[in-house]
Design a protein around this motif. Structure first.
Motif, mmCIF file in Angstrom:
data_model
loop_
_atom_site.group_PDB
_atom_site.id
_atom_site.type_symbol
_atom_site.label_atom_id
_atom_site.label_comp_id
_atom_site.label_asym_id
_atom_site.label_seq_id
_atom_site.Cartn_x
_atom_site.Cartn_y
_atom_site.Cartn_z
ATOM 1 N N ASP A 1 -1.346 -27.080 7.068
ATOM 2 C CA ASP A 1 -1.807 -27.866 8.219
ATOM 3 C C ASP A 1 -1.487 -27.217 9.566
ATOM 4 O O ASP A 1 -1.596 -27.876 10.605
ATOM 5 C CB ASP A 1 -1.243 -29.289 8.190
ATOM 6 N N ALA A 2 -1.089 -25.970 9.575
ATOM 7 C CA ALA A 2 -0.786 -25.300 10.840
ATOM 8 C C ALA A 2 -2.077 -24.864 11.524
ATOM 9 O O ALA A 2 -3.116 -24.666 10.886
ATOM 10 C CB ALA A 2 0.112 -24.096 10.609
ATOM 11 N N VAL A 3 -1.979 -24.679 12.840
ATOM 12 C CA VAL A 3 -3.129 -24.213 13.617
ATOM 13 C C VAL A 3 -3.074 -22.697 13.804
ATOM 14 O O VAL A 3 -3.867 -22.139 14.565
ATOM 15 C CB VAL A 3 -3.181 -24.908 14.992
ATOM 16 N N GLY A 4 -2.133 -22.045 13.117
ATOM 17 C CA GLY A 4 -2.018 -20.608 13.236
ATOM 18 C C GLY A 4 -1.448 -19.980 11.979
ATOM 19 O O GLY A 4 -1.090 -20.674 11.014
ATOM 20 N N MET A 5 -1.374 -18.654 11.989
ATOM 21 C CA MET A 5 -0.756 -17.879 10.916
ATOM 22 C C MET A 5 0.116 -16.800 11.537
ATOM 23 O O MET A 5 -0.069 -16.406 12.691
ATOM 24 C CB MET A 5 -1.809 -17.227 10.015
ATOM 25 N N ARG A 6 1.030 -16.308 10.736
ATOM 26 C CA ARG A 6 1.942 -15.248 11.169
ATOM 27 C C ARG A 6 1.709 -14.016 10.307
ATOM 28 O O ARG A 6 1.671 -14.106 9.079
ATOM 29 C CB ARG A 6 3.395 -15.717 11.031
ATOM 30 N N THR A 7 1.561 -12.855 10.946
ATOM 31 C CA THR A 7 1.410 -11.606 10.216
ATOM 32 C C THR A 7 2.534 -10.651 10.599
ATOM 33 O O THR A 7 3.076 -10.725 11.704
ATOM 34 C CB THR A 7 0.059 -10.933 10.507
ATOM 35 N N GLN A 8 2.873 -9.758 9.673
ATOM 36 C CA GLN A 8 3.960 -8.811 9.932
ATOM 37 C C GLN A 8 3.803 -7.596 9.032
ATOM 38 O O GLN A 8 3.403 -7.714 7.874
ATOM 39 C CB GLN A 8 5.319 -9.476 9.676
ATOM 40 N N ILE A 9 4.146 -6.442 9.565
ATOM 41 C CA ILE A 9 4.167 -5.200 8.792
ATOM 42 C C ILE A 9 5.597 -4.865 8.438
ATOM 43 O O ILE A 9 6.514 -5.038 9.245
ATOM 44 C CB ILE A 9 3.533 -4.045 9.607
ATOM 45 N N ARG A 10 5.796 -4.387 7.204
ATOM 46 C CA ARG A 10 7.064 -3.804 6.779
ATOM 47 C C ARG A 10 6.760 -2.392 6.284
ATOM 48 O O ARG A 10 5.730 -2.170 5.636
ATOM 49 C CB ARG A 10 7.710 -4.628 5.662
ATOM 50 N N PHE B 1 0.836 -1.201 0.000
ATOM 51 C CA PHE B 1 0.000 0.000 0.000
ATOM 52 C C PHE B 1 0.870 1.250 0.000
ATOM 53 O O PHE B 1 1.978 1.255 0.540
ATOM 54 C CB PHE B 1 -0.905 0.025 1.240
ATOM 55 N N ARG B 2 0.297 2.323 -0.558
ATOM 56 C CA ARG B 2 0.905 3.648 -0.473
ATOM 57 C C ARG B 2 -0.038 4.556 0.305
ATOM 58 O O ARG B 2 -1.240 4.611 0.028
ATOM 59 C CB ARG B 2 1.144 4.223 -1.868
ATOM 60 N N TYR B 3 0.524 5.257 1.301
ATOM 61 C CA TYR B 3 -0.221 6.255 2.050
ATOM 62 C C TYR B 3 0.296 7.632 1.618
ATOM 63 O O TYR B 3 1.312 8.110 2.124
ATOM 64 C CB TYR B 3 -0.038 6.038 3.553
ATOM 65 N N PRO B 4 -0.396 8.275 0.680
ATOM 66 C CA PRO B 4 0.146 9.501 0.081
ATOM 67 C C PRO B 4 0.273 10.660 1.065
ATOM 68 O O PRO B 4 1.205 11.465 0.950
ATOM 69 C CB PRO B 4 -0.856 9.819 -1.037
ATOM 70 N N TYR B 5 -0.637 10.777 2.010
ATOM 71 C CA TYR B 5 -0.570 11.906 2.943
ATOM 72 C C TYR B 5 0.447 11.660 4.046
ATOM 73 O O TYR B 5 1.130 12.580 4.486
ATOM 74 C CB TYR B 5 -1.962 12.183 3.526
ATOM 75 N N ALA B 6 0.567 10.411 4.487
ATOM 76 C CA ALA B 6 1.570 10.074 5.503
ATOM 77 C C ALA B 6 2.959 9.927 4.910
ATOM 78 O O ALA B 6 3.950 9.875 5.642
ATOM 79 C CB ALA B 6 1.181 8.786 6.218
ATOM 80 N N LYS B 7 3.033 9.819 3.565
ATOM 81 C CA LYS B 7 4.295 9.623 2.863
ATOM 82 C C LYS B 7 4.971 8.315 3.304
ATOM 83 O O LYS B 7 6.150 8.268 3.615
ATOM 84 C CB LYS B 7 5.256 10.801 3.090
ATOM 85 N N LEU B 8 4.182 7.248 3.308
ATOM 86 C CA LEU B 8 4.677 5.941 3.737
ATOM 87 C C LEU B 8 4.262 4.862 2.749
ATOM 88 O O LEU B 8 3.161 4.904 2.187
ATOM 89 C CB LEU B 8 4.130 5.585 5.125
ATOM 90 N N MET B 9 5.134 3.886 2.578
ATOM 91 C CA MET B 9 4.827 2.647 1.880
ATOM 92 C C MET B 9 4.742 1.548 2.930
ATOM 93 O O MET B 9 5.588 1.486 3.835
ATOM 94 C CB MET B 9 5.920 2.307 0.870
ATOM 95 N N LEU B 10 3.744 0.690 2.798
ATOM 96 C CA LEU B 10 3.540 -0.357 3.806
ATOM 97 C C LEU B 10 3.253 -1.690 3.127
ATOM 98 O O LEU B 10 2.492 -1.750 2.155
ATOM 99 C CB LEU B 10 2.396 0.030 4.740
ATOM 100 N N GLN B 11 3.884 -2.743 3.634
ATOM 101 C CA GLN B 11 3.589 -4.106 3.218
ATOM 102 C C GLN B 11 2.996 -4.872 4.400
ATOM 103 O O GLN B 11 3.517 -4.785 5.526
ATOM 104 C CB GLN B 11 4.849 -4.822 2.751
#
Length: 700
Positions: free
Chosen positions: A151-160, A133-143
């Motif tokens: 078969d896992a019982v969970g997931m992993r999330t992360q911001i870059r 994503f691009r946040y034009p007013y905050a001047k940030l790029m985010l992944q």
């Protein structure tokens, strides 16, 4: 413009984009519904219009693309067809950054890619989803990055996150805050890294837990390694904040099922480390904060990673929650027995209190055959082997010995012994690490005296460890030391590189480190509740040399004290030369027995059973194999002040089942019916003795 109209226009724009599939570097940019399904074994990722649906085969989570980012709209246990997310989530985006990104910020979606990945071999294979994503007013790029393990019982999330030209960090809130409201100091959230629209109106309780940093300062019975708190009461009308826990379990239906959320960060109960944030349970759901970097650390030239979050679904009460957590932990941090399973010694063990004297070459030449004789496989030389400096100021990690490693390596090869070495994490160089591995063939590193004050420090260590391990695959690994109250590694972070070093345990000096068997067992028992035991290196001292004025260790056998480390990575923290003949025979025989079953113990899931050790109870561990039918173990201790020769112990996952039990020390085999409450009776004739049992399930 009304928010719903804006969302409708955004969806129309999204669906009208040019449709094509582009393959690059083993990943695909997803932009066409007919090509939007990606499969890895039982894991599946589907892009369907504005929605992303990720499934492991056991659980599923779905997000909707909004004008502000991604919003979780579903969290399902597929095995039980149980939906945990409420409809109409209140937060329109799972993340925020106060002062820059909020629920009214405009997010320009750029692309979503799906790839098969294994984090350069440091994790199990998974589908990786990256939405940019691009946040034009905050001047940030985010992944926003999601790892979906089959078969896992969970997931992993992360911001870059990455800065755009014109980005200004001045008014951004980096951390949690305090707001005075009518005389009360109230916590205010920092940057949110994940959000789950859980139902806190329904019957529920919240279980928070975390482990302490500086385990070497937690030896007496009043300083437990584990902090755990259960909060009851519902509905939630006010926000419930917690800034010390690494995990929260939101438990429904009288605690029988729920959602477990873990911070993959260096957070400890007594050490928040670098912006590790908090948990906020509130009427609108669960928010997880703590990006792990300040606004000033956001760079324009590349993305920087934030702390990751695990979302795990479980059932079967607290036992089931422990198992689910450990299974997902092992998906994230794989087990490599060929690399990480060994019985090592460490030369600092007999220190009094300075262990450098035991790095002398003459001492080591005598220690090598003595270690090999009792069954130790790896000799780790602690502080003092290097040419430059001591303790936290040590530098110049080349051997001080006359002929370098030549003579010691020849002696070790003669006795089929491998090497470990101590180093300061901050000052040892990648080149020094590589050179010592080249000369010794294999090195297990003990990394000490670290101080991780900012994001650059974490990145530097990550790069160093990865470079060395990729340079010498399966020929080196790292044990990371969390001693002292500095920001270091925590307990759910950095475990892809080896294991975590536990408490220093000494014979008598320093006084506060004197080995007391029940206190050692107590902390091992607590650590095994929410931590995979094969990622913990525990130190096993000589009971006969422990100071009898400060410990009852001399009243215990060598094998009793050594057995306290069997479910873990056992470190022979003593000198083999200082064993008497009887002790040598006892340990040699017991270690040989242990090695016959070690691999299946090492790859099992370990749980604490019995009573929390207090020197007058029955306590121990249950080691459960992946399937749970065969190759399971029970390790039961009757403590020295206990008066019961027979005791019913509550076992996990075996209620109402018939089990075949083998006593590995005596060879006796017997059949037991486990009661409906999980209770099973065992016998230990004498205090300060133990049972090592193997069992298999033969019938319900």
């Amino acid at each position: 413009m009304h928010s719903n109209s804006r969302l409708l226009m955004f969806i129309i724009f999204f669906l009208s984009l040019p449709f094509f599939l582009k393959a690059e570097d083993n990943h695909c940019i997803i932009q066409r519904q007919s090509d939007s399904v990606f499969i890895l074994k039982n894991a599946r990722v589907t892009l369907k219009g504005p929605e992303i649906i990720a499934s492991t085969g056991k659980i599923a989570r779905a997000w909707k693309l909004t004008g502000q980012g991604l919003q979780t709209i579903s969290l399902q246990d597929l095995r039980k067809k149980r939906e945990f997310a409420v409809s109409n989530p209140k937060a329109v985006c799972d993340w925020d950054l106060p002062g820059a990104i909020n629920d009214t910020s405009t997010a320009e979606w750029l692309k979503t890619t799906v790839s098969e990945d294994d984090d350069e071999g440091f994790s199990n294979r998974h589908l990786q989803i990256i939405s940019e994503f691009r946040y034009p007013y905050a001047k940030l790029m985010l992944q926003y990055v999601v790892w979906v393990y089959p078969d896992a019982v969970g997931m992993r999330t992360q911001i870059r996150v990455k800065a755009m030209p014109g980005f200004d960090p001045v008014n951004i809130k980096d951390d949690e805050g305090i707001e005075n409201r009518f005389g009360n100091n109230m916590a205010t959230p920092g940057p949110r890294c994940d959000y789950l629209p859980l139902n806190f109106k329904a019957e529920n309780q919240r279980r928070y837990w975390g482990y302490y940093n500086n385990p070497g300062g937690r030896h007496d019975p009043s300083r437990l390694m584990l902090e755990e708190k259960i909060v009851t009461g519902y509905p939630l009308f006010l926000t419930e904040d917690n800034d010390w826990a690494s995990g929260i379990s939101v438990e429904y239906n009288q605690g029988s099922e729920g959602v477990c959320v873990v911070k993959e960060s260096p957070k400890c109960v007594n050490q928040k480390a670098h912006y590790t944030g908090s948990f906020y349970s509130s009427p609108i759901g669960l928010s997880v904060t703590g990006w792990g970097l300040s606004a000033k650390e956001i760079l324009p030239e590349r993305y920087r990673e934030c702390w990751a979050t695990w979302i795990i679904l479980w059932d079967g009460g607290n036992d089931g929650m422990q198992l689910a957590l450990k299974k997902f932990d092992r998906a994230r941090y794989p087990v490599f027995p060929d690399r990480d399973m060994f019985l090592l010694s460490n030369t600092w063990g007999p220190a009094n209190p300075d262990g450098a004297q035991f790095t002398d070459e003459n001492y080591l030449m005598k220690e090598i055959p003595a270690l090999a004789n009792v069954g130790v496989e790896l000799m780790q030389i602690d502080d003092g082997w290097q040419k430059g400096g001591r303790f936290s100021d040590a530098k110049g990690f080349t051997p001080k010995y006359k002929n370098g490693w030549k003579d010691l390596k020849a002696k070790a090869d003669e006795y089929k012994l491998r090497f470990g070495l101590w180093a300061t994490a901050q000052y040892v160089t990648t080149e020094e690490l590589r050179k010592n591995v080249d000369e010794l063939g294999f090195v297990s590193w003990k990394m000490d005296f670290d101080h991780l004050k900012d994001r650059k420090d974490y990145e530097d260590r990550t790069q160093k460890y990865r470079d060395v391990m990729k340079y010498a695959p399966m020929k080196t690994q790292f044990t990371l030391c969390p001693e002292y109250d500095d920001p270091r590694y925590g307990w759910y972070y950095f475990k892809e590189y080896g294991s975590i070093y536990f408490q220093n345990i000494q014979e008598g000096l320093p006084e506060h480190l004197t080995m007391v068997p029940y206190q050692v067992l107590m902390q091992h028992w607590l650590m095994s509740k929410y931590f995979n035991s094969n990622k913990l290196q525990v130190l096993l001292q000589n009971p006969k040399r422990s100071n009898g004025d400060r410990s009852d260790a001399p009243l215990h056998s060598h094998s009793y004290c050594f057995a306290m480390g069997l479910p873990f990575v056992p470190c022979f923290f003593q000198s083999a030369q200082y064993l008497d003949s009887a002790g040598t025979r006892e340990l040699k025989d017991f270690i040989a027995l242990y090695k016959r079953y070690r691999k299946s113990m090492f790859t099992a899931y370990t749980f604490p059973i019995g009573h929390q050790p207090d020197n007058e109870s029955w306590s121990g561990f249950q080691m459960v194999s992946e399937e749970g039918l065969k190759d399971n173990y029970l390790l039961l201790f009757r403590e020295i002040n206990n008066q019961e020769a027979m005791r019913k112990v509550k076992l996990k996952f075996l209620a109402g089942k018939m089990i075949k039990v083998s006593n590995l020390k005596t060879g006796q085999i017997f059949i037991r019916k486990v009661g409906n409450a999980g209770l099973c009776e065992f016998s230990i004739k004498h205090p300060a003795d133990f049972l090592l049992l193997k069992y298999e399930v033969i019938a319900n």
